[in-house]
Design a protein around this motif. Structure first.
Motif, PDB file in Angstrom:
ATOM      1  N   ARG A 185       0.828  -1.215   0.000  1.00  0.00           N
ATOM      2  CA  ARG A 185       0.000   0.000   0.000  1.00  0.00           C
ATOM      3  C   ARG A 185       0.860   1.264   0.000  1.00  0.00           C
ATOM      4  NH1 ARG A 185      -3.395  -2.995   4.310  1.00  0.00           N
ATOM      5  NH2 ARG A 185      -5.087  -3.875   3.051  1.00  0.00           N
ATOM      6  N   SER A 186       2.011   1.210   0.655  1.00  0.00           N
ATOM      7  CA  SER A 186       2.889   2.387   0.702  1.00  0.00           C
ATOM      8  C   SER A 186       3.437   2.752  -0.673  1.00  0.00           C
ATOM      9  CB  SER A 186       4.042   2.162   1.690  1.00  0.00           C
ATOM     10  OG  SER A 186       5.026   1.301   1.144  1.00  0.00           O
ATOM     11  N   HIS A 187       3.279   1.846  -1.635  1.00  0.00           N
ATOM     12  CA  HIS A 187       3.687   2.094  -3.019  1.00  0.00           C
ATOM     13  C   HIS A 187       2.486   2.429  -3.905  1.00  0.00           C
ATOM     14  CE1 HIS A 187       7.969   1.158  -2.719  1.00  0.00           C
ATOM     15  NE2 HIS A 187       7.583   0.349  -1.738  1.00  0.00           N
ATOM     16  N   GLY A 188       1.353   2.732  -3.269  1.00  0.00           N
ATOM     17  CA  GLY A 188       0.188   3.193  -4.005  1.00  0.00           C
ATOM     18  C   GLY A 188      -0.661   2.111  -4.638  1.00  0.00           C
ATOM     19  N   VAL A 189      -0.486   0.863  -4.206  1.00  0.00           N
ATOM     20  CA  VAL A 189      -1.260  -0.250  -4.758  1.00  0.00           C
ATOM     21  C   VAL A 189      -2.197  -0.773  -3.663  1.00  0.00           C
ATOM     22  CG1 VAL A 189      -1.156  -2.540  -5.815  1.00  0.00           C
ATOM     23  CG2 VAL A 189       0.613  -0.839  -6.337  1.00  0.00           C
ATOM     24  N   SER A 190      -3.448  -0.993  -4.032  1.00  0.00           N
ATOM     25  CA  SER A 190      -4.453  -1.439  -3.064  1.00  0.00           C
ATOM     26  C   SER A 190      -4.312  -2.930  -2.752  1.00  0.00           C
ATOM     27  CB  SER A 190      -5.856  -1.185  -3.605  1.00  0.00           C
ATOM     28  OG  SER A 190      -6.081   0.198  -3.762  1.00  0.00           O
ATOM     29  N   VAL A 191      -4.525  -3.244  -1.485  1.00  0.00           N
ATOM     30  CA  VAL A 191      -4.599  -4.633  -1.019  1.00  0.00           C
ATOM     31  C   VAL A 191      -5.879  -4.749  -0.203  1.00  0.00           C
ATOM     32  CG1 VAL A 191      -3.520  -6.464   0.329  1.00  0.00           C
ATOM     33  CG2 VAL A 191      -2.087  -4.780  -0.844  1.00  0.00           C
TER      34      VAL A 191
END
Length: 93
Positions: free
Chosen positions: A71-77
């Protein structure tokens, strides 16, 4: 006492539904990193991960840490423990 839905059944049903809606769905593994999300979903430039769990189960501490790293890289989990919630998530993306 009713039957508990298995994680694998939830994962298959949601993944099959997403595929039927045009999503590219891959089982995700990272050989040198433990506790990564189960599947990656891709369509039209949208990418997200799902961690599948049996109903009421939560990710482990290591899974939470890896989810937050992604998430810290802008990808949703997302964490999904129910077929209907998974279908709704796919429809909302």
């Amino acid at each position: 006492m009713g039957l508990i839905m298995r994680e694998s059944v939830i994962e298959k049903k949601v993944s099959d539904y997403a595929t039927s809606k045009g999503w590219l769905v891959y089982k995700f593994s990272s050989p040198n990193t433990r506790a990564v999300p189960d599947k990656i979903f891709m369509r039209d430039g949208v990418v997200f991960f799902i961690e599948f769990k049996a109903p009421g189960k939560l990710p482990t501490k290591l899974q939470y840490a890896n989810h937050n790293r992604i998430r810290s890289h802008g990808v949703s989990v997302f964490v999904i423990d129910d077929i209907e919630k998974g279908v709704a998530l796919v429809n909302s993306q």
